[in-house]
Write an enzyme that holds these catalytic residues in place. Structure first.
Site, PDB file in Angstrom:
ATOM      1  N   GLU A   1       2.704   1.991   3.303  1.00 49.19           N
ATOM      2  CA  GLU A   1       3.122   2.703   4.286  1.00 49.19           C
ATOM      3  C   GLU A   1       4.609   2.828   3.288  1.00 49.19           C
ATOM      4  OE1 GLU A   1       2.897   4.201   6.751  1.00 49.19           O
ATOM      5  OE2 GLU A   1       1.069   3.522   7.998  1.00 49.19           O
TER       6      GLU A   1
ATOM      7  N   GLU B   1      12.534  11.327  -4.599  1.00 50.82           N
ATOM      8  CA  GLU B   1      12.529  11.040  -2.726  1.00 50.82           C
ATOM      9  C   GLU B   1      14.306  10.201  -3.183  1.00 50.82           C
ATOM     10  OE1 GLU B   1      11.046   6.953  -0.931  1.00 50.82           O
ATOM     11  OE2 GLU B   1      10.987   8.061   1.165  1.00 50.82           O
TER      12      GLU B   1
HETATM   13  P1  NAD Z   1      11.225  -1.627  -1.860  1.00 47.26           P
HETATM   14  O1  NAD Z   1       9.946  -0.836  -2.218  1.00 47.26           O
HETATM   15  O2  NAD Z   1      12.424  -1.310  -3.058  1.00 47.26           O
HETATM   16  O3  NAD Z   1      10.953  -2.710  -1.355  1.00 47.26           O
HETATM   17  C1  NAD Z   1      10.567  -2.810   0.544  1.00 47.26           C
HETATM   18  C2  NAD Z   1       9.936  -3.919  -0.227  1.00 47.26           C
HETATM   19  O4  NAD Z   1       8.775  -4.992  -1.045  1.00 47.26           O
HETATM   20  C3  NAD Z   1      11.708  -5.206   0.285  1.00 47.26           C
HETATM   21  O5  NAD Z   1      10.928  -5.990   0.656  1.00 47.26           O
HETATM   22  C4  NAD Z   1      11.094  -6.291  -1.287  1.00 47.26           C
HETATM   23  O6  NAD Z   1      11.771  -7.134  -1.534  1.00 47.26           O
HETATM   24  C5  NAD Z   1      10.349  -6.222  -1.396  1.00 47.26           C
HETATM   25  N1  NAD Z   1       9.428  -5.901  -2.530  1.00 47.26           N
HETATM   26  C6  NAD Z   1      10.267  -5.831  -3.651  1.00 47.26           C
HETATM   27  N2  NAD Z   1       9.009  -5.490  -4.775  1.00 47.26           N
HETATM   28  C7  NAD Z   1       8.104  -6.413  -4.603  1.00 47.26           C
HETATM   29  C8  NAD Z   1       6.823  -6.723  -5.639  1.00 47.26           C
HETATM   30  N3  NAD Z   1       6.717  -6.729  -6.900  1.00 47.26           N
HETATM   31  N4  NAD Z   1       5.624  -7.650  -4.940  1.00 47.26           N
HETATM   32  C9  NAD Z   1       6.198  -7.485  -3.501  1.00 47.26           C
HETATM   33  N5  NAD Z   1       6.771  -7.213  -2.623  1.00 47.26           N
HETATM   34  C10 NAD Z   1       7.935  -6.592  -3.185  1.00 47.26           C
HETATM   35  O7  NAD Z   1      11.868  -0.404  -0.727  1.00 47.26           O
HETATM   36  P2  NAD Z   1      13.251   0.202  -0.730  1.00 47.26           P
HETATM   37  O8  NAD Z   1      14.015   0.301  -0.729  1.00 47.26           O
HETATM   38  O9  NAD Z   1      13.466  -1.664   0.527  1.00 47.26           O
HETATM   39  O10 NAD Z   1      12.895   1.191   0.861  1.00 47.26           O
HETATM   40  C11 NAD Z   1      12.909   2.252   0.451  1.00 47.26           C
HETATM   41  C12 NAD Z   1      11.231   2.857   0.631  1.00 47.26           C
HETATM   42  O11 NAD Z   1      10.867   2.601   1.351  1.00 47.26           O
HETATM   43  C13 NAD Z   1      11.536   4.498   0.653  1.00 47.26           C
HETATM   44  O12 NAD Z   1      10.961   4.295  -0.480  1.00 47.26           O
HETATM   45  C14 NAD Z   1      10.507   4.540   1.760  1.00 47.26           C
HETATM   46  O13 NAD Z   1       9.869   6.558   1.752  1.00 47.26           O
HETATM   47  C15 NAD Z   1       9.851   3.746   2.262  1.00 47.26           C
HETATM   48  N6  NAD Z   1      10.042   3.434   3.622  1.00 47.26           N
HETATM   49  C16 NAD Z   1       8.401   4.461   3.856  1.00 47.26           C
HETATM   50  C17 NAD Z   1       8.132   4.420   5.468  1.00 47.26           C
HETATM   51  C18 NAD Z   1       7.278   4.838   6.219  1.00 47.26           C
HETATM   52  O14 NAD Z   1       6.287   4.253   6.932  1.00 47.26           O
HETATM   53  N7  NAD Z   1       5.963   5.117   5.221  1.00 47.26           N
HETATM   54  C19 NAD Z   1       8.843   3.457   6.175  1.00 47.26           C
HETATM   55  C20 NAD Z   1       9.903   3.431   6.164  1.00 47.26           C
HETATM   56  C21 NAD Z   1      10.049   2.870   4.778  1.00 47.26           C
END
Ligand code: NAD
Length: 494
Positions: free
Chosen positions: A253, A387
């Protein structure tokens, strides 16, 4: 402050590194919690616990569906019983206004109730396969996938956790879970409720820490059968690549840059309210935020004037004071958003309102951004393509219906989209053309756990919520039954 610990194999324990990390509250930059800071060995220990739970102990997997459901109903009741504490936790951790956090908690309980109610009502297929081998009966059953790894972002800390945990547990899987290190506190409290409700030890394991130390290990592990991730498209792409090692099932997602299309005949006052909800709710940190307003030329001027008036009355302040707009999640996120605002100005978009960090009324230590609207945008601008994940709206204008569709689909994302018009046929015609998984007609953002959630294109793979969300956490097995086992096959008699 007591350190919030990992929960592995039914035991609350600190990382073997002994390190901790401060959790910063965005309302004023103060330390609101301390969590254990895990290393890869902690993640591996959690995966081993989930593996033992699923393949050796089998307590949760083999439990009668009605008994599993009873425990999940109890989790929902416990979420309700602790609603105020959970809501305050998310408000302090993420920054969102308290009433928004209260809504999230109510949705979290509803999500557990929905899946608890679904799991003892399986539907299977029966297929007519009477061809070649005599009279056969063929049916399908559903089984849990096995060991699931789950990773969530910080924008809806409790709710995003529940969207993953409820269907995964309902299906009978064992799991390892990592919340975002920017807002982990409510998820840790949820795991306490699992323990209280009677989820067996080892079934659900929590590991607190960074993406590189924990998330990576989950994605690469040969002992994980499925990984589901909510977060940015960039990290999601890395997860998909890492998951290819043992071809684990993947659910993603990801991000969005969703359009809201408004035609001249839309109700102006109602449309302004929906647009504000679509971009200022949760300070714009919503994956489905409609951050691109695509508006017909006839209504454009009156709409922008009214939107600017309404936006100027938005109250800004700490989430606990229940303003319209709280702080964004962190200093980094604030600086990233301010960078986009500068890019919009540099690229020639017209700043209609906002555009700055907000520091009045004692907000100078927190991470607040004014509600911001850019008009006269063009499709090639950074603020239109990328975004932003903040309270920043980019406005594009169209004349014909086809132009609106082309602008709406001119994005690498495909999560959501809204269409506002009084012409019902046009509303449906345009919505059908949107390359997006979640769409709204004459509204913007309503979300229900009964309906599927997920994106096209770079917004993701698979669906969460609804019966489709449960299906993602299940394997489908076909069973062929020979109704005449005594009859010879006769295959080699020619
Ligand atoms: P992010 O991708 O930076 O982090 C998400 C999660 O992934 C965190 O727990 C982070 O610690 C982990 N992570 C980071 N690097 C990683 C790696 N190399 N390997 C595995 N895990 C890793 O995103 P964010 O800043 O926490 O959230 C914002 C993003 O989430 C936005 O792009 C938003 O659109 C998206 N989002 C999508 C939905 C959906 O349903 N489509 C819902 C909520 C948020």
């Amino acid at each position: 402050m007591e350190t919030v610990k990992n929960y592995i194999g039914g035991v609350w324990k600190e990382s073997i590194s002994g390190k901790t990390e401060d959790v910063i509250g965005p309302a004023d930059g103060s330390v609101i919690g301390v969590v254990t800071d895990s290393v890869p060995a902690d993640a591996e220990e959690a995966i081993a616990a989930a593996k033992k739970s699923f393949y050796t102990d089998r307590t949760w997997r083999d439990m009668a569906a009605v008994d599993r459901a009873a425990i999940l109903f109890k989790v929902a009741d416990l979420i309700d019983a602790n609603a105020h504490d959970l809501a305050v936790t998310d408000t302090l951790d993420n920054g969102k206004p308290l009433r928004e956090a209260e809504g999230d908690v109510a949705d979290a309980a509803a999500c557990f109730r929905y899946y608890a109610g679904l799991i003892d009502k399986p539907e299977g297929g029966i297929y007519d396969t009477n061809r070649g081998f005599g009279e056969m009966f063929n049916m399908t059953i559903k089984e849990p996938v096995g060991v699931c790894a789950q990773i969530t972002p910080w924008n809806y800390p409790l709710l995003m956790s529940c969207w993953k945990l409820a269907p995964c547990l309902a299906a009978g899987n064992s799991l390892v879970f990592k919340p975002s290190s920017k807002a982990p506190l409510s998820t840790a409290k949820l795991f306490r409720l699992f323990e209280e409700a009677g989820v067996p030890a080892g079934t659900a394991n929590l590991v607190l820490g960074s993406g590189s130390n924990v998330g990576n290990v989950f994605a690469e592990s040969e002992d994980v059968d499925m990984i589901t991730f909510t977060g940015s498209t960039r990290v999601g792409q890395g997860i998909a690549r890492a998951a290819a090692g043992n071809l684990k099932k993947v659910g993603l997602e990801l991000g969005g840059k969703s359009p809201v299309v408004i035609f001249d005949d839309a109700d102006l006052e109602a449309a302004v309210e929906w647009v504000m909800l679509g971009i200022f709710f949760n300070a714009g940190q919503v994956c489905s935020a409609t951050s691109r307003l695509i508006i017909q030329d006839g209504i454009h001027d009156a709409f922008i004037k009214r939107l600017a008036e309404r936006a100027s009355h938005i109250t800004i302040g700490p989430g606990m004071e229940n303003p319209d707009l709280g702080p964004v999640v962190s200093e980094d996120q604030m600086n990233k958003i301010l960078g986009y605002i500068k890019a919009g100005i540099d690229e020639g978009a017209k700043l209609v309102c906002g555009g700055k960090r907000y520091t009045e009324n004692g907000c100078d230590k927190g991470y607040y951004i004014e509600p911001t609207v850019f008009d006269n945008c063009t499709p090639d601008m950074k603020i239109v393509k990328e975004e932003i994940f903040g309270p920043v709206l980019s406005v594009l204008t169209f004349h014909t219906e086809q132009e609106a569709i082309d602008l709406a689909n001119d994005t690498e994302y495909g999560l959501a989209g809204a269409v506002l018009t009084k012409d019902g046929a046009r509303a449906l015609r345009v919505t059908k053309e949107l390359r997006a998984g979640i769409t709204w007609i004459n509204c913007d953002q309503p979300t229900y756990c009964q309906a599927p959630w997920g994106g096209y294109k770079k917004s993701g793979v698979g669906r969460e919520l609804s019966i489709h969300g449960l299906d993602e956490y299940q394997e489908t097995k076909q069973i062929n039954i020979n109704l005449h086992p005594e009859a010879p096959v006769g295959w080699y008699e020619h």
